[in-house]
Enzyme design. Structure first.
Site, PDB file in Angstrom:
ATOM      1  N   SER A  46      63.766  62.778 -46.642  1.00 39.35           N
ATOM      2  CA  SER A  46      63.224  61.430 -46.776  1.00 39.35           C
ATOM      3  C   SER A  46      63.868  60.588 -47.872  1.00 39.35           C
ATOM      4  CB  SER A  46      61.718  61.513 -47.008  1.00 39.35           C
ATOM      5  OG  SER A  46      61.447  62.245 -48.179  1.00 39.35           O
ATOM      6  N   HIS A  60      60.082  62.875 -40.605  1.00 40.78           N
ATOM      7  CA  HIS A  60      60.926  61.667 -40.578  1.00 40.78           C
ATOM      8  C   HIS A  60      61.911  61.648 -39.417  1.00 40.78           C
ATOM      9  CE1 HIS A  60      59.661  59.613 -44.258  1.00 40.78           C
ATOM     10  NE2 HIS A  60      59.456  60.814 -44.749  1.00 40.78           N
ATOM     11  N   LYS A  78      53.631  58.710 -39.272  1.00 35.78           N
ATOM     12  CA  LYS A  78      54.825  57.906 -39.579  1.00 35.78           C
ATOM     13  C   LYS A  78      55.238  57.136 -38.320  1.00 35.78           C
ATOM     14  CE  LYS A  78      55.809  60.334 -43.719  1.00 35.78           C
ATOM     15  NZ  LYS A  78      55.981  61.697 -44.196  1.00 35.78           N
TER      16      LYS A  78
HETATM   17  C1  LIG Z   1      54.999  62.554 -44.972  1.00 34.11           C
HETATM   18  C2  LIG Z   1      55.407  63.967 -44.833  1.00 34.11           C
HETATM   19  C3  LIG Z   1      54.460  64.977 -44.635  1.00 34.11           C
HETATM   20  C4  LIG Z   1      52.993  64.708 -44.666  1.00 34.11           C
HETATM   21  O1  LIG Z   1      52.564  64.060 -43.536  1.00 34.11           O
HETATM   22  P1  LIG Z   1      51.142  63.293 -43.551  1.00 34.11           P
HETATM   23  O2  LIG Z   1      50.787  63.216 -42.131  1.00 34.11           O
HETATM   24  O3  LIG Z   1      51.384  61.969 -44.202  1.00 34.11           O
HETATM   25  O4  LIG Z   1      50.212  64.147 -44.340  1.00 34.11           O
HETATM   26  C5  LIG Z   1      54.914  66.258 -44.442  1.00 34.11           C
HETATM   27  N1  LIG Z   1      56.229  66.550 -44.468  1.00 34.11           N
HETATM   28  C6  LIG Z   1      57.163  65.614 -44.666  1.00 34.11           C
HETATM   29  C7  LIG Z   1      58.606  65.984 -44.669  1.00 34.11           C
HETATM   30  C8  LIG Z   1      56.786  64.287 -44.868  1.00 34.11           C
HETATM   31  O5  LIG Z   1      57.708  63.356 -45.086  1.00 34.11           O
END
Ligand SMILES: *Cc1c(COP(=O)(O)O)cnc(C)c1O
Length: 396
Positions: free
Chosen positions: A186, A214, A244
């Site tokens: 990310s 992502h 996301k």
């Molecule tokens: C955002 C993210 C998470 C967590 O996801 P949520 O649904 O927001 O709890 C887990 N792993 C990665 C790589 C992330 O970027």
């Protein structure tokens, strides 16, 4: 009587963070988290959400979510294993499996929660986990919770991974060994080297776990990093988030039927935390439907990502080596990075600064997340502001 020990601990530590300039003041968004947001009454072009496809505010999702409230209520009423499994949850899980090309899938309340749940349901103190050093915090915590031995390898360094996998295997110390990685990282937007990882996994009999928070909705025409490389049959855990690109909330693992059966009886947040609400699951199902029907949103997001990258590069900014729409704008020094982000805010762009310890010292950056919901006009406006602030600060 409140604890004086606690009081002192909190005050001392809060003060220390403030003195170091590390205390994060939270911005409150007044209204929806769309391509333009309002903070403190000020309208800003939003380049900091993970709402890749703009689905968080999509009318089609809002519609089905409202219908689900009418038909099923606002809460699921129980944990999944008692009677909190509604027909809507089953539909979502079937849809995720179809989307990911796996036998089955299981949904959790969030991506973070999913990593806490799934890793520790399979790995224990007699096992080892090979973990990329840049893996997300929820992977790190999930690994810790499992009590397995954590073997960190250098970021995307396949020689280091192979060496550590070989040592772990030959030591004979571990019952099971897992390799776990983000699909897309990310902070830099680079893609995990999954073909090599799968090769190494085959050589040393490793369990493979890809967190595609992502990558899903972004790579593989939307289906994710595993699909991007055509490796649906070679990755054991395809983990992802529904918060996301999907735009709602929740997390999931897609994989073989026996893996999902096991997670349903052994992963603790599934057993002990109330399931996703009817509106959430229904909106998620609709979002995946939309992704499977058309690549329109996906294509627009990529176009916008390429447009912003090209614009920033032409202005003379260092945008790193991202392979995805994640667009870092590397400023370097921590204070200058924070100042840059603040100046962008004053001029009308919301792009959060990310500095040490989230990224290495001296590589502070403002991270931009262009989405399908941005228009060319918004991006042009943002680029003009970048140019002005960059020139004012002598960065370009
Ligand atoms: C955002 C993210 C998470 C967590 O996801 P949520 O649904 O927001 O709890 C887990 N792993 C990665 C790589 C992330 O970027």
């Amino acid at each position: 009587m409140p604890s004086e020990t606690l009081n002192q601990f909190l005050n001392d530590n809060l003060q220390e963070l403030k003195d170091q300039g590390l205390y994060n003041e939270i911005n409150v968004v007044e209204g929806p988290n769309g391509p333009r947001i309002t903070i403190d009454g000020k309208e800003l072009i939003n380049l900091s959400s993970n709402n890749y496809l703009g689905l968080a505010t999509d009318d089609r999702l809002k519609e089905v979510a409202k219908d689900a409230v009418d038909s099923h209520g606002v809460g699921a009423g129980a944990v999944r294993t008692i009677n909190g499994t509604l027909d809507l949850h089953v539909k979502l899980e079937e849809k995720i499996a179809e989307f990911k090309g796996t036998e089955s899938a299981i949904a959790y309340q969030s991506g973070f929660n999913c990593n806490m749940a799934a890793i520790s349901a399979v790995m224990d103190k007699n096992d080892a986990i090979l973990s990329d050093e840049l893996n997300h915090a929820s992977i790190i915590d999930g690994c810790r919770l499992s009590k397995a031995k954590i073997l960190r390898f250098n970021h995307s360094d396949m020689d280091d991974l192979r060496q550590k996998a070989k040592e772990a295997k030959e030591s004979g110390q571990y019952n099971k060994i897992m390799i776990i990685t983000d699909g897309v990282f990310s902070m830099d937007g680079d893609i995990a080297k999954l073909p090599e990882i799968v090769e190494i996994a085959k050589e040393f009999d490793l369990i493979t776990y890809v967190d595609d928070a992502h990558g899903s909705g972004v790579l593989g025409k939307g289906a994710g990093t595993v699909k991007h490389f055509g490796l649906q049959n070679d990755i054991d855990f395809q983990m992802g988030t529904l918060s996301k690109a999907i735009g709602v909330v929740g997390g999931y693992v897609a994989g073989k039927q026996n893996l999902i059966d096991w997670l349903k009886v052994r992963s603790r947040p599934f057993l002990f935390s109330t399931s996703l609400s009817p509106a959430d699951v229904t909106a998620c199902t609709k979002a995946i439907d939309l992704l499977m029907e058309s690549t329109e949103l996906h294509d627009r997001m990529w176009e916008n990502g390429d447009y912003l990258k090209k614009g920033l590069k032409e202005l003379g900014f260092d945008i790193g080596d991202s392979e995805t729409p994640i667009t870092p704008c590397v400023i370097g020094e921590e204070k200058a990075t924070q100042e840059f982000s603040k100046r962008l805010f004053d001029e009308g762009v919301y792009a959060k600064s990310i500095v040490f310890p989230t990224v290495p010292k001296g590589s502070g950056r403002v991270r931009n997340m262009p989405t399908a919901a941005h228009t060319k006009e918004m991006l042009d406006e943002a680029l003009a502001i970048y140019e002005k602030v960059g020139k004012d600060m002598g960065l370009i």
